[in-house]
Design a protein around this motif. Structure first.
Motif, mmCIF file in Angstrom:
data_model
loop_
_atom_site.group_PDB
_atom_site.id
_atom_site.type_symbol
_atom_site.label_atom_id
_atom_site.label_comp_id
_atom_site.label_asym_id
_atom_site.label_seq_id
_atom_site.Cartn_x
_atom_site.Cartn_y
_atom_site.Cartn_z
ATOM 1 N N PRO A 126 0.823 -1.215 0.000
ATOM 2 C CA PRO A 126 0.000 0.000 0.000
ATOM 3 C C PRO A 126 0.855 1.263 0.000
ATOM 4 O O PRO A 126 1.990 1.269 0.468
ATOM 5 N N ASP A 129 2.569 3.631 2.908
ATOM 6 C CA ASP A 129 2.867 2.366 3.583
ATOM 7 C C ASP A 129 3.717 2.628 4.816
ATOM 8 O O ASP A 129 4.278 3.718 4.977
ATOM 9 N N HIS A 146 3.363 -0.344 -5.707
ATOM 10 C CA HIS A 146 2.492 0.339 -4.753
ATOM 11 C C HIS A 146 1.080 0.501 -5.304
ATOM 12 O O HIS A 146 0.899 0.874 -6.450
ATOM 13 N N TYR A 147 0.109 0.200 -4.457
ATOM 14 C CA TYR A 147 -1.279 0.509 -4.786
ATOM 15 C C TYR A 147 -1.735 1.648 -3.873
ATOM 16 O O TYR A 147 -1.484 1.657 -2.685
ATOM 17 N N CYS A 149 -3.819 4.285 -1.695
ATOM 18 C CA CYS A 149 -4.938 4.436 -0.770
ATOM 19 C C CYS A 149 -5.124 5.941 -0.600
ATOM 20 O O CYS A 149 -4.326 6.593 0.071
ATOM 21 N N PRO A 157 -8.284 0.932 0.529
ATOM 22 C CA PRO A 157 -7.795 0.467 -0.776
ATOM 23 C C PRO A 157 -8.909 0.315 -1.803
ATOM 24 O O PRO A 157 -10.061 0.005 -1.456
ATOM 25 N N ILE A 162 -5.916 -2.382 -7.431
ATOM 26 C CA ILE A 162 -4.908 -3.392 -7.085
ATOM 27 C C ILE A 162 -4.888 -4.484 -8.154
ATOM 28 O O ILE A 162 -3.813 -4.916 -8.609
ATOM 29 N N ASN A 179 -4.177 0.864 9.903
ATOM 30 C CA ASN A 179 -3.104 1.299 9.033
ATOM 31 C C ASN A 179 -2.159 2.301 9.680
ATOM 32 O O ASN A 179 -2.571 3.233 10.354
#
Length: 414
Positions: A126, A129, A146-147, A149, A157, A162, A179
């Protein structure tokens, strides 16, 4: 003059600015006699949040059993206690031999990735992160994909985004819930979708749950393991945050799901665990005590509790500021405010953090340190007393008022 000694390129590519140049400068300022409010690290003991006394007594009582190396996977009472916690979460078949104890979650993250990755393999991480995850992927020869958020989606997310990042080199999906750094707590529907996506593409699911019991208001932590029975799920927890024992360096990884397909992989992780002989033995004696009985963290996160009131102080301070915005943190022990673009369109988080340290003696972490391109966020910990955070945000806002007249001081360099 001879050239400098070689530094491995893979280390140069690693970012961990939570303890980087700004933290080094803060130490210099302290050595000059300045008091620095260090909001950069989630370190409960540094803010007077003590480890529960029952855990301290458990360690002291068992010191005489702690002088020899322990088993490479951890002592039985600790592993059994973690397994029983997972049984209580619905994973009724979980046994102690699915648990590996390490020197904090950080060591275990390295071990599970080192046991998995070939050069060029990809891991979905993420953004923002906790930068250990990206660093550990890089150091073990992989590529962190990286995805995002996004703040506009409360840092939750986007599963379809993703999916679009999965390739034939993707080996694993990392989920951090609650998170760090955003404080987001993921709803069960999103976690289930992530578990289904991992199963569909045969990915190992790494679920970082170190803040599992730190949730505010009506937020509810949902463990990943019961949702991810159709792939291999590795869930991480430990004593550092919920139990305020960071210095004891005790974490665990629990392997669930398709274990029959993971026998070789689990043996590889155990082999690497054996190379470092054993995890810290004294701290492991506190695990059984920590996970059983009364959970003191509940008092800290409830209305009127220390963490709740500190969080509320940050929320109120941001609401009073014309420069700041905040997605309300629902879990963990951090807030991730942003500086409004309409006031500072070219804001540079690193330059601002440096100014704040030098001028106001407050240490924060620039938001781009968490592997996002935006330069208008910063992370602070919620661990100080509420009044200390109120004063900190008064100083942050004072500096922003000053900079509004001289924005070039914190503009991004061309």
């Amino acid at each position: 003059m001879k050239p400098n000694f070689q530094t491995a390129s893979r280390v140069r590519d690693v970012r961990y600015e939570i303890r980087g140049a700004l933290a080094r400068r803060a130490r210099e300022l302290e050595q000059q006699g300045n008091d620095i409010l260090q909001l950069n690290i989630g370190n409960p003991g540094a803010f007077g949040l003590r480890t529960p006394e029952t855990m301290r007594r458990a360690v002291v009582r068992n010191l005489k059993y702690s002088e020899a190396y322990g088993p490479q996977t951890g002592i039985f009472p600790a592993r059994e206690a973690v397994a029983m916690q997972f049984q209580g979460r619905g994973m009724t078949e979980t046994t102690y031999d699915q648990v590996i104890v390490g020197n904090g979650v950080s060591e275990l993250v390295d071990l599970v990735l080192r046991s998995l990755l070939e050069p060029g393999d990809e891991v979905l991480v993420p953004a923002p992160d906790y930068p250990l995850w990206t660093a550990a992927v890089v150091l073990n020869g992989g590529k962190a994909v990286h995805y995002r958020c996004q703040a506009e989606q409360d840092f939750i997310p986007d599963v379809e985004q993703i999916r679009a990042r999965i390739t034939d080199r993707t080996r694993a999906l990392v989920v951090i819930n609650p998170n760090n750094p955003t404080g987001a707590v993921y709803p069960e529907s999103v976690l289930q979708a992530l578990a289904d996506l991992a199963a569909e593409h045969d990915l190992i699911l790494f679920s970082d749950e170190i803040y599992d019991a730190i949730c505010f208001d009506d937020a509810r932590f949902v463990p990943m393991a019961p949702l991810a029975e159709n792939t291999l799920c590795v869930s991480f927890g430990g004593l550092s945050k919920v139990y305020r024992a960071c210095g004891w360096r005790v974490g665990w990884a629990v392997f669930t799901g398709q274990l029959e397909r993971a026998q070789d992989y689990r043996l590889a992780v155990e082999k690497l665990s054996a190379l470092r002989l054993s995890a810290n033995v004294p701290g492991q004696w506190a695990v059984q005590t920590a996970l059983g009985g009364y959970q003191s963290i509940a008092d800290l996160v409830a209305r009127g509790g220390r963490l709740y009131e500190s969080r509320q102080a940050v929320i109120d301070a941001v609401e009073r500021s014309r420069f700041l915005e905040l997605v309300t943190p629902m879990g963990a022990m951090y807030a991730f405010p942003s500086v409004r673009a309409d006031h500072f369109p070219d804001f540079d988080d690193h330059r601002f953090a440096a100014e704040l340290l030098e001028q106001k003696h407050i240490l924060i972490v620039p938001g781009s340190s968490f592997n996002i391109p935006e330069r208008n966020h910063f992370r602070i910990t919620l661990l100080p007393e509420a009044e200390d955070l109120e004063r900190a945000f008064e100083k942050i806002n004072d500096l922003l008022e000053e900079l509004a007249d001289e924005p070039e001081r914190v503009q991004q360099r061309p």
